[in-house]
Design a protein around this motif. Structure first.
Motif, PDB file in Angstrom:
ATOM      1  N   ASN A   1       2.841  -1.870   3.973  1.00  0.00           N
ATOM      2  CA  ASN A   1       2.697  -1.263   5.289  1.00  0.00           C
ATOM      3  C   ASN A   1       1.866   0.010   5.152  1.00  0.00           C
ATOM      4  O   ASN A   1       1.139   0.176   4.166  1.00  0.00           O
ATOM      5  CB  ASN A   1       4.073  -0.997   5.914  1.00  0.00           C
ATOM      6  N   HIS A   2       1.971   0.912   6.097  1.00  0.00           N
ATOM      7  CA  HIS A   2       1.132   2.112   6.094  1.00  0.00           C
ATOM      8  C   HIS A   2       1.609   3.199   5.121  1.00  0.00           C
ATOM      9  O   HIS A   2       0.907   4.200   4.938  1.00  0.00           O
ATOM     10  CB  HIS A   2       1.068   2.716   7.495  1.00  0.00           C
ATOM     11  N   PHE A   3       2.771   3.016   4.533  1.00  0.00           N
ATOM     12  CA  PHE A   3       3.340   4.064   3.685  1.00  0.00           C
ATOM     13  C   PHE A   3       2.951   3.848   2.228  1.00  0.00           C
ATOM     14  O   PHE A   3       3.561   3.065   1.501  1.00  0.00           O
ATOM     15  CB  PHE A   3       4.869   4.083   3.822  1.00  0.00           C
ATOM     16  N   PHE A   4       1.904   4.552   1.812  1.00  0.00           N
ATOM     17  CA  PHE A   4       1.452   4.442   0.422  1.00  0.00           C
ATOM     18  C   PHE A   4       0.464   5.572   0.119  1.00  0.00           C
ATOM     19  O   PHE A   4      -0.144   6.157   1.006  1.00  0.00           O
ATOM     20  CB  PHE A   4       0.780   3.086   0.150  1.00  0.00           C
ATOM     21  N   GLY A   5       0.277   5.841  -1.140  1.00  0.00           N
ATOM     22  CA  GLY A   5      -0.846   6.626  -1.638  1.00  0.00           C
ATOM     23  C   GLY A   5      -0.947   8.071  -1.197  1.00  0.00           C
ATOM     24  O   GLY A   5       0.049   8.755  -0.940  1.00  0.00           O
ATOM     25  N   GLN A   6      -2.196   8.513  -1.107  1.00  0.00           N
ATOM     26  CA  GLN A   6      -2.503   9.907  -0.797  1.00  0.00           C
ATOM     27  C   GLN A   6      -3.647   9.982   0.196  1.00  0.00           C
ATOM     28  O   GLN A   6      -4.490   9.090   0.262  1.00  0.00           O
ATOM     29  CB  GLN A   6      -2.885  10.655  -2.077  1.00  0.00           C
ATOM     30  N   SER A   7      -3.674  11.065   0.944  1.00  0.00           N
ATOM     31  CA  SER A   7      -4.746  11.282   1.908  1.00  0.00           C
ATOM     32  C   SER A   7      -5.969  11.875   1.218  1.00  0.00           C
ATOM     33  O   SER A   7      -5.907  12.338   0.070  1.00  0.00           O
ATOM     34  CB  SER A   7      -4.271  12.241   3.000  1.00  0.00           C
ATOM     35  N   ILE A   8      -7.089  11.896   1.927  1.00  0.00           N
ATOM     36  CA  ILE A   8      -8.321  12.482   1.381  1.00  0.00           C
ATOM     37  C   ILE A   8      -8.127  13.967   1.068  1.00  0.00           C
ATOM     38  O   ILE A   8      -8.638  14.462   0.064  1.00  0.00           O
ATOM     39  CB  ILE A   8      -9.517  12.259   2.350  1.00  0.00           C
TER      40      ILE A   8
ATOM     41  N   PHE B   1       6.996   7.953   9.924  1.00  0.00           N
ATOM     42  CA  PHE B   1       7.571   7.657   8.605  1.00  0.00           C
ATOM     43  C   PHE B   1       9.009   8.154   8.497  1.00  0.00           C
ATOM     44  O   PHE B   1       9.473   8.475   7.396  1.00  0.00           O
ATOM     45  CB  PHE B   1       6.717   8.296   7.510  1.00  0.00           C
ATOM     46  N   HIS B   2       9.729   8.191   9.609  1.00  0.00           N
ATOM     47  CA  HIS B   2      11.067   8.779   9.594  1.00  0.00           C
ATOM     48  C   HIS B   2      12.002   8.074   8.618  1.00  0.00           C
ATOM     49  O   HIS B   2      12.871   8.714   8.003  1.00  0.00           O
ATOM     50  CB  HIS B   2      11.675   8.774  11.006  1.00  0.00           C
ATOM     51  N   LYS B   3      11.833   6.769   8.426  1.00  0.00           N
ATOM     52  CA  LYS B   3      12.732   6.063   7.509  1.00  0.00           C
ATOM     53  C   LYS B   3      12.455   6.405   6.046  1.00  0.00           C
ATOM     54  O   LYS B   3      13.253   6.075   5.167  1.00  0.00           O
ATOM     55  CB  LYS B   3      12.674   4.561   7.743  1.00  0.00           C
TER      56      LYS B   3
END
Length: 264
Positions: free
Chosen positions: A164-171, A252-254
């Motif tokens: 899903n959208h919850f992963f990694g790091q932003s620029i 991303f509250h969960k």
């Protein structure tokens, strides 16, 4: 599901890399003196969405790392004739990434690093750069998180991507590593950032994270076609920083307590 959408989008593409990153990698490496050694962390099956397959095929040596049993089996089969490429079935963590590369005698200044672990990428790359200085890095970012939000999934050894959208790091988060380790951010191509050591970069202009994000993702005319699964978070691109941060925390509250997010 996002996974199915990705597979459909890639079913008719040409080449091996996801969105054509190979052409950028080839261009950068053709202009910079480098060792023909490539390291692929999260190599998948070695072919599908691979940034390194064509380079290994052309004679580069190096190391391909994959943790999944089935993907690693495919990787081993695809690379059985690549005598100069070592394979490692391993999970990569901040505390083992350096010893992993040392164990395979990877040179300090190897030529190319392809890095995409869909999780706590920031912390692993942070540790890797303490010891190694690859000439070119292609590192995935979470393209959904806009500048100037610094976002990273926290390191948790038990973390697994939920696709899903919850992963990694932003620029913006990745750019902190550029500043700390003196790398130039020379390009963002959709969701892959290209980094070159400042002392080796004599050809390409260095970009700030905002310029790179606008040019490489936000203002791409085909962005919505390439990333239709980002439709539910595209509103972030029109928000002011504090509003965007509030949206991210609610979205991303969960995952509360499992990530860091702040305004640069």
């Amino acid at each position: 599901m996002i996974r199915d959408k990705i597979k459909r989008l890639l079913s008719n593409k040409n080449g091996f890399s996801n969105l054509g990153e190979e052409k950028f990698i080839k261009n950068y490496l053709s202009k910079i003196e480098h060792k023909e050694v490539a390291v692929d962390i999260a190599a998948h099956d070695g072919v599908f969405m691979s940034n390194t397959f064509n380079f290994y095929k052309a004679g580069y040596s190096g190391l391909a790392v994959e943790c999944d049993n089935k993907k690693f089996a495919s990787l081993a089969n695809s690379y059985k004739n690549f005598d100069k490429v070592m394979l490692s079935k391993a999970y990569v963590y901040p505390e083992n990434v350096v010893s992993l590369l040392e164990g395979y005698e990877i040179q300090y200044d190897f030529g190319f690093l392809s890095f995409d672990i869909d999780g706590y990428d920031y912390f692993v790359l942070h540790e890797l750069l303490k010891k190694y200085r690859p000439t070119l890095i292609c590192a995935e970012i979470n393209e959904k998180i806009p500048y100037p939000i610094k976002f990273t999934v926290k390191y948790d050894r038990n973390y697994l991507w939920d696709v899903n959208h919850f992963f990694g790091q932003s620029i913006s988060q990745l750019y902190t590593l550029c500043k700390k380790y003196n790398y130039d951010l020379v390009e963002l191509y959709y969701n892959n950032a290209f980094l070159i050591p400042k002392e080796k970069n004599t050809f390409f202009p260095s970009l700030g994270p905002e310029e790179a994000y606008l040019k490489g993702y936000v203002n791409k005319p085909d962005r919505q076609q390439k990333f239709p699964y980002n439709k539910d978070v595209d509103v972030l691109l029109q928000m002011q920083p504090q509003e965007a941060l509030n949206f991210i925390n609610k979205f991303f509250h969960k995952y509360e307590g499992k990530y860091e997010a702040s305004i640069t």
